[in-house]
Design a protein around this motif. Structure first.
Motif, mmCIF file in Angstrom:
data_model
loop_
_atom_site.group_PDB
_atom_site.id
_atom_site.type_symbol
_atom_site.label_atom_id
_atom_site.label_comp_id
_atom_site.label_asym_id
_atom_site.label_seq_id
_atom_site.Cartn_x
_atom_site.Cartn_y
_atom_site.Cartn_z
ATOM 1 N N UNK A 326 -54.688 44.044 -39.817
ATOM 2 C CA UNK A 326 -54.813 45.398 -40.366
ATOM 3 C C UNK A 326 -54.168 45.497 -41.742
ATOM 4 N N UNK A 327 -54.615 46.466 -42.571
ATOM 5 C CA UNK A 327 -53.956 46.692 -43.870
ATOM 6 C C UNK A 327 -52.487 47.015 -43.666
ATOM 7 N N UNK A 328 -51.611 46.396 -44.441
ATOM 8 C CA UNK A 328 -50.165 46.563 -44.222
ATOM 9 C C UNK A 328 -49.677 47.953 -44.615
ATOM 10 N N UNK A 329 -50.466 48.655 -45.429
ATOM 11 C CA UNK A 329 -50.029 49.992 -45.850
ATOM 12 C C UNK A 329 -50.705 51.104 -45.057
ATOM 13 N N UNK A 330 -51.363 50.733 -43.944
ATOM 14 C CA UNK A 330 -52.038 51.754 -43.122
ATOM 15 C C UNK A 330 -51.006 52.692 -42.510
ATOM 16 N N UNK A 331 -51.340 53.991 -42.498
ATOM 17 C CA UNK A 331 -50.388 54.999 -42.005
ATOM 18 C C UNK A 331 -50.883 55.741 -40.775
ATOM 19 N N UNK A 332 -52.201 55.733 -40.529
ATOM 20 C CA UNK A 332 -52.742 56.436 -39.361
ATOM 21 C C UNK A 332 -53.449 55.436 -38.452
ATOM 22 N N UNK A 333 -53.755 55.893 -37.255
ATOM 23 C CA UNK A 333 -54.343 54.993 -36.254
ATOM 24 C C UNK A 333 -55.772 55.403 -35.933
ATOM 25 N N UNK A 334 -56.544 54.401 -35.506
ATOM 26 C CA UNK A 334 -57.906 54.669 -35.061
ATOM 27 C C UNK A 334 -57.866 55.431 -33.740
ATOM 28 N N UNK A 335 -58.888 56.235 -33.515
ATOM 29 C CA UNK A 335 -58.986 56.924 -32.231
ATOM 30 C C UNK A 335 -59.496 55.961 -31.172
ATOM 31 N N UNK A 336 -59.318 56.352 -29.913
ATOM 32 C CA UNK A 336 -59.803 55.534 -28.801
ATOM 33 C C UNK A 336 -61.308 55.373 -28.872
ATOM 34 N N UNK A 337 -62.002 56.436 -29.276
ATOM 35 C CA UNK A 337 -63.463 56.354 -29.350
ATOM 36 C C UNK A 337 -63.907 55.426 -30.475
ATOM 37 N N UNK A 338 -63.147 55.383 -31.588
ATOM 38 C CA UNK A 338 -63.467 54.451 -32.682
ATOM 39 C C UNK A 338 -63.420 53.004 -32.178
ATOM 40 N N UNK A 374 -65.434 45.492 -37.906
ATOM 41 C CA UNK A 374 -66.182 46.619 -37.352
ATOM 42 C C UNK A 374 -65.411 47.927 -37.532
ATOM 43 N N UNK A 375 -64.128 47.900 -37.266
ATOM 44 C CA UNK A 375 -63.319 49.114 -37.416
ATOM 45 C C UNK A 375 -63.262 49.563 -38.874
ATOM 46 N N UNK A 376 -63.121 48.609 -39.777
ATOM 47 C CA UNK A 376 -62.959 48.932 -41.188
ATOM 48 C C UNK A 376 -64.263 49.473 -41.777
ATOM 49 N N UNK A 377 -65.393 48.839 -41.414
ATOM 50 C CA UNK A 377 -66.685 49.240 -41.982
ATOM 51 C C UNK A 377 -67.032 50.677 -41.588
ATOM 52 N N UNK A 378 -66.713 51.053 -40.348
ATOM 53 C CA UNK A 378 -67.088 52.387 -39.865
ATOM 54 C C UNK A 378 -65.940 53.392 -39.984
ATOM 55 N N UNK A 379 -64.860 52.999 -40.634
ATOM 56 C CA UNK A 379 -63.720 53.904 -40.762
ATOM 57 C C UNK A 379 -64.020 54.996 -41.795
ATOM 58 N N UNK A 380 -63.548 56.196 -41.481
ATOM 59 C CA UNK A 380 -63.658 57.293 -42.438
ATOM 60 C C UNK A 380 -62.532 57.246 -43.474
ATOM 61 N N UNK A 381 -61.541 56.414 -43.196
ATOM 62 C CA UNK A 381 -60.425 56.271 -44.134
ATOM 63 C C UNK A 381 -60.135 54.780 -44.303
ATOM 64 N N UNK A 383 -58.959 51.164 -45.162
ATOM 65 C CA UNK A 383 -57.722 50.672 -45.755
ATOM 66 C C UNK A 383 -56.503 51.464 -45.384
ATOM 67 N N UNK A 384 -56.670 52.561 -44.619
ATOM 68 C CA UNK A 384 -55.541 53.427 -44.298
ATOM 69 C C UNK A 384 -55.287 53.524 -42.796
ATOM 70 N N UNK A 385 -56.137 52.838 -41.985
ATOM 71 C CA UNK A 385 -56.004 52.968 -40.536
ATOM 72 C C UNK A 385 -55.701 51.619 -39.887
ATOM 73 N N UNK A 386 -55.020 51.709 -38.758
ATOM 74 C CA UNK A 386 -54.693 50.519 -37.971
ATOM 75 C C UNK A 386 -54.774 50.896 -36.495
ATOM 76 N N UNK A 387 -54.626 49.914 -35.649
ATOM 77 C CA UNK A 387 -54.637 50.159 -34.216
ATOM 78 C C UNK A 387 -53.255 50.593 -33.752
ATOM 79 N N UNK A 388 -53.213 51.370 -32.686
ATOM 80 C CA UNK A 388 -51.927 51.779 -32.136
ATOM 81 C C UNK A 388 -51.244 50.576 -31.489
ATOM 82 N N UNK A 389 -49.947 50.700 -31.248
ATOM 83 C CA UNK A 389 -49.212 49.615 -30.602
ATOM 84 C C UNK A 389 -49.747 49.343 -29.197
ATOM 85 N N UNK A 390 -50.103 50.415 -28.471
ATOM 86 C CA UNK A 390 -50.612 50.233 -27.106
ATOM 87 C C UNK A 390 -51.911 49.433 -27.115
ATOM 88 N N UNK A 391 -52.817 49.798 -28.005
ATOM 89 C CA UNK A 391 -54.099 49.102 -28.074
ATOM 90 C C UNK A 391 -53.914 47.676 -28.593
#
Length: 783
Positions: A326-338, A374-381, A383-391
């Motif tokens: 994941x991008x090291x400067x990501x601040x928000x997480x992908x949703x479960x549906x993403x 896949x996550x990055x291509x369909x992301x609405x943000x 370079x700014x999103x990453x997966x949660x620790x649980x996922x």
């Protein structure tokens, strides 16, 4: 309100609304809600039964044998007969639940997933498997419809004068609906395999349609003014049943804050599968916990420490954590549906290209890289999103599980390659249902274990093609399925286990025949060794002419064996055959006058017994016997004339040993094996351990520096030979005790540790735990 829509069980004098606790102004509304749900559920249940015949017919066409095929055909007829009763019972139960809710009498039903280990011991195995199917179905609805269910529970509570509802006492909740179907099926004599198919259809037509039911029901209540501005605040939870939601990226369609109406906040989910919680705090320096829930907690804790220590450090198998992609400067997480949509795209692509992909293994690193793309291509943000620790934990755990499979020395490469293509479907299962890690009986876990075990036990050359074809069929069904539900895995597990049961029977039959043949050969070997011992005593310290020595060792030894096996050691025939050997050896040595007279007196009897023995062998014609006896007599005369050179000129053509040909290389085992007296102290210790070893123990032998797994199938207490079979049940080796002990001392042979017999997933999780201890900088106290 008409009574036409109300089942007979509820057509009784109704209590007053006041006595029910339902506010009078909501009386017509609650009946309208009941009618909406009953009509929708009736329509959906019709869809279940409409597809039963086609589904069972499809299973029947693919059945392995007539017995299984007849089961599906008989079940078709039985379901047609039982359908009216099942439908009636189902609708009555749903209606009764709602009536009990209105009366304040509806009590929560304990979730099957919350049974602890002691309770499960009291539940019949089939009942537990059925409960697990129900619980998995229900949990997926709870995960998918969390927002609608929360809103519905709040609104129904308001109708019920504010009395709070829990997940398990919502009359229209997935738990109540699924259990109503289970109770409707209970009186029918259907086998679990058939019930699993019905549950699969119920999941497809009813449970997957509850989204629309709950949306319509909530809308009906909103239109009536019941909490129209209800707020659903999505929260991350520690619920192991499903991926957490993200605060920064709510799912589409999520409830938004209103402009001043009543608000409520969803509490953390509490319907996770339950195992007995560890009594003591986790010791991350200790061995892997035996409690599956504690093991998962330990794995999660170690993964977190690994990321803190070095996010780029390789995990088990050499693959990096998904967090490092994941991008090291990501601040928000992908949703479960993403995340789920990304995995669905990957699985669809895998299904489309499966025929080509099956030729090479699915590498864990490339799958993680593909998932990140896949996550990055369909992301609405981007370079700014990453997966949660649980996922991240789940993705890394499943990745290490499949890396373990690819490195498992117990499996042939062809089976590893096939199983590796289950990675994406199993990742989806684990993200939505962590019971995959904590419940040994989870259908998906059992299916993976069963296929791996079959590859180890029945993957020999005899069965390899057919077993690979069956496993490929299972993999294709899982990868191509739109919905990887526990019901799908349960149905596939039952079919695969039926197939492996047939394989197991064939292997056991081959092994039984190999053991019986070995017992027969061993009896011959024992008798032959006893005969050779007799001959050795006769020849000991005697300079016997070559013709007599060869005759005794190659021919008369076989006669002794046949006499021993036919008449026994205590018989007069055996005693006489031993005397003949002694007399013939004695007759070839120089004798004094008294001895020569004695030889002359017994010569005719001796020749007669020799003739009878040769006739017993059946390998000599009468002329051949006569010439052989003449040569023996001539040799005796030469020996008595003290002309040893003349005695050695007699070299008749002796018939090959019949027993030697029958026994082949087994005939040489005793002579080639080391003598016990020559064993080292360490080899003697191994020999003592081998005397106590159990049949069925697996050994690993190094053959040309390649490991070969063989199973100890039989041990002879007479010859002390050990017989080993391969995975197909065919005899693979016979090893005398002293030879096997020597090979163990040299490291050529070893007993396979008992933990290697554990199911694949159990072995994998323990191995992952130990590796994570190392990469997280922990030192196990067991090392």
């Amino acid at each position: 309100m008409s009574n036409q829509d109300i089942p007979p069980s509820t057509q009784k004098p109704a209590p007053t609304l006041a006595s029910r606790g339902i506010q009078p102004r909501f009386g017509e509304l609650v009946q309208s809600c009941r009618k909406l749900v009953m009509n929708r559920l009736a329509e959906q249940l019709t869809g279940v039964f409409a597809q039963v015949d086609d589904t069972l017919f499809e299973y029947a066409e693919k059945a392995e044998n007539n017995q299984v095929q007849n089961l599906f055909f008989d079940s078709m007829r039985e379901i047609r007969k039982q359908r009216p009763q099942i439908e009636r019972s189902y609708h009555q139960k749903i209606s009764q639940n709602f009536s009990d809710f209105l009366d304040g009498k509806l009590k929560p039903v304990p979730s099957t997933a919350e049974l602890d280990a002691e309770q499960l011991a009291l539940v019949q195995n089939e009942e537990y498997e059925e409960s697990l199917l129900i619980a998995s179905m229900v949990n997926q609805v709870k995960s998918r419809c969390a927002q609608q269910l929360f809103a519905l529970e709040q609104r129904l509570a308001l109708l019920n004068n504010g009395q709070q509802l829990g997940e398990e006492n919502n009359p229209f909740g997935p738990q109540m609906i699924a259990l109503a179907f289970r109770q409707a099926l209970a009186p029918s004599p259907l086998q679990l395999q058939i019930k699993a198919i019905l549950y699969s259809l119920f999941d497809k037509h009813v449970m997957l349609s509850l989204d629309t039911v709950y949306s319509a029901l909530n809308q009906r209540l909103v239109d009536a003014g019941v909490l129209p501005n209800l707020k659903y605040a999505a929260q991350r939870t520690t619920n192991p049943e499903r991926p957490g939601r993200t605060e920064s990226a709510p799912d589409a369609g999520e409830a938004r804050p209103g402009d001043g109406g009543p608000q409520a906040t969803a509490p953390p989910s509490t319907h996770a599968p339950h195992s007995s919680a560890p009594a003591q705090p986790l010791d991350l320096d200790g061995p892997p916990p035996g409690n599956p829930t504690a093991l998962l907690e330990g794995l999660t804790a170690l993964l977190g420490k690994h990321r803190q220590r070095d996010i780029d450090a390789p995990l088990l198998g050499g693959t990096r954590s998904i967090a490092s992609y994941a991008p090291r400067n990501a601040t928000s997480t992908y949703s479960a549906s993403d995340l789920l949509e990304a995995l669905n795209r990957m699985q669809r692509q895998s299904a489309d290209e499966l025929a080509q992909r099956l030729q090479r293994p699915q590498q864990v690193g490339s799958l993680k890289a593909d998932l990140q793309r896949q996550l990055e291509v369909f992301s609405q943000r981007p370079g700014q999103q990453k997966l949660s620790d649980q996922e991240t934990d789940v993705i890394d755990l499943v990745g290490m599980l499949f890396d373990f499979i690819l490195d498992d020395s117990c499996l042939n490469d062809s089976y590893k390659t096939l199983l590796s293509h289950l990675h994406t479907p199993y990742l989806k299962v684990a993200l939505q249902d962590k019971a995959l890690f904590t419940q040994h009986q989870h259908p998906a876990r059992r299916l993976l274990n069963s296929m791996a075990k079959a590859g180890v036990l029945y993957g020999g050359e005899t069965n390899e093609h057919a077993l690979l074809a069956k496993m490929q069929w299972v993999v294709e069904r899982v990868v191509s399925a739109d919905n990887n539900t526990p019901l799908l895995f349960q149905a596939l597990l039952e079919q695969f286990d039926q197939y492996t049961a047939t394989l197991k029977h064939k292997v056991e039959l081959r092994e039984h025949r190999a053991v019986e043949a070995a017992k027969g050969r061993d009896k011959l070997l024992g008798a032959r060794q006893q005969a050779l011992d007799v001959i050795a005593r006769c020849l000991n310290q005697r300079q016997t002419p070559g013709i007599i020595r060869n005759f005794l060792e190659l021919t008369w030894a076989d006669v002794l064996v046949f006499v021993l096996l036919r008449h026994g050691e205590s018989s007069s025939e055996w005693q006489r055959a031993c005397e003949v050997a002694e007399q013939l050896a004695w007759s070839g040595t120089p004798l004094d006058e008294s001895g020569r007279q004695q030889l002359q007196a017994l010569r005719m009897t001796l020749l007669d017994d020799l003739r009878k023995g040769l006739q017993l062998l059946g390998g000599y014609h009468e002329d051949g016997i006569r010439r052989l006896l003449q040569d023996l007599v001539a040799c005796q005369y030469a020996a008595q004339a003290k002309q040893p050179q003349l005695a050695d000129t007699f070299t008749p053509q002796l018939a090959p040993s019949t027993l030697g040909a029958m026994l082949g290389e087994d005939a040489m085992l005793a002579s080639l094996a080391p003598h016990e007296s020559g064993l080292s102290a360490r080899a003697q210790t191994f020999a003592k351990e081998l005397m106590q070893i159990e049949f069925g123990t697996w050994f690993e032998f190094l053959m040309d520096n390649q490991p070969l797994l063989l199973k100890l199938s039989w041990f002879s207490p007479t010859t002390r030979n050990y017989m080993f079979v391969d995975h197909s049940g065919q005899r693979a080796a016979i090893k005398p005790l002293t030879q096997l002990a020597t090979e163990m001392e040299q490291g050529i042979a070893r007993i396979v540790p008992p933990e290697n017999d554990a199911p694949l997933v159990d072995r994998a999780l323990s191995a992952i735990y130990r590796v994570l201890q190392r990469v997280a900088g922990r030192t196990s106290k067991t090392h």
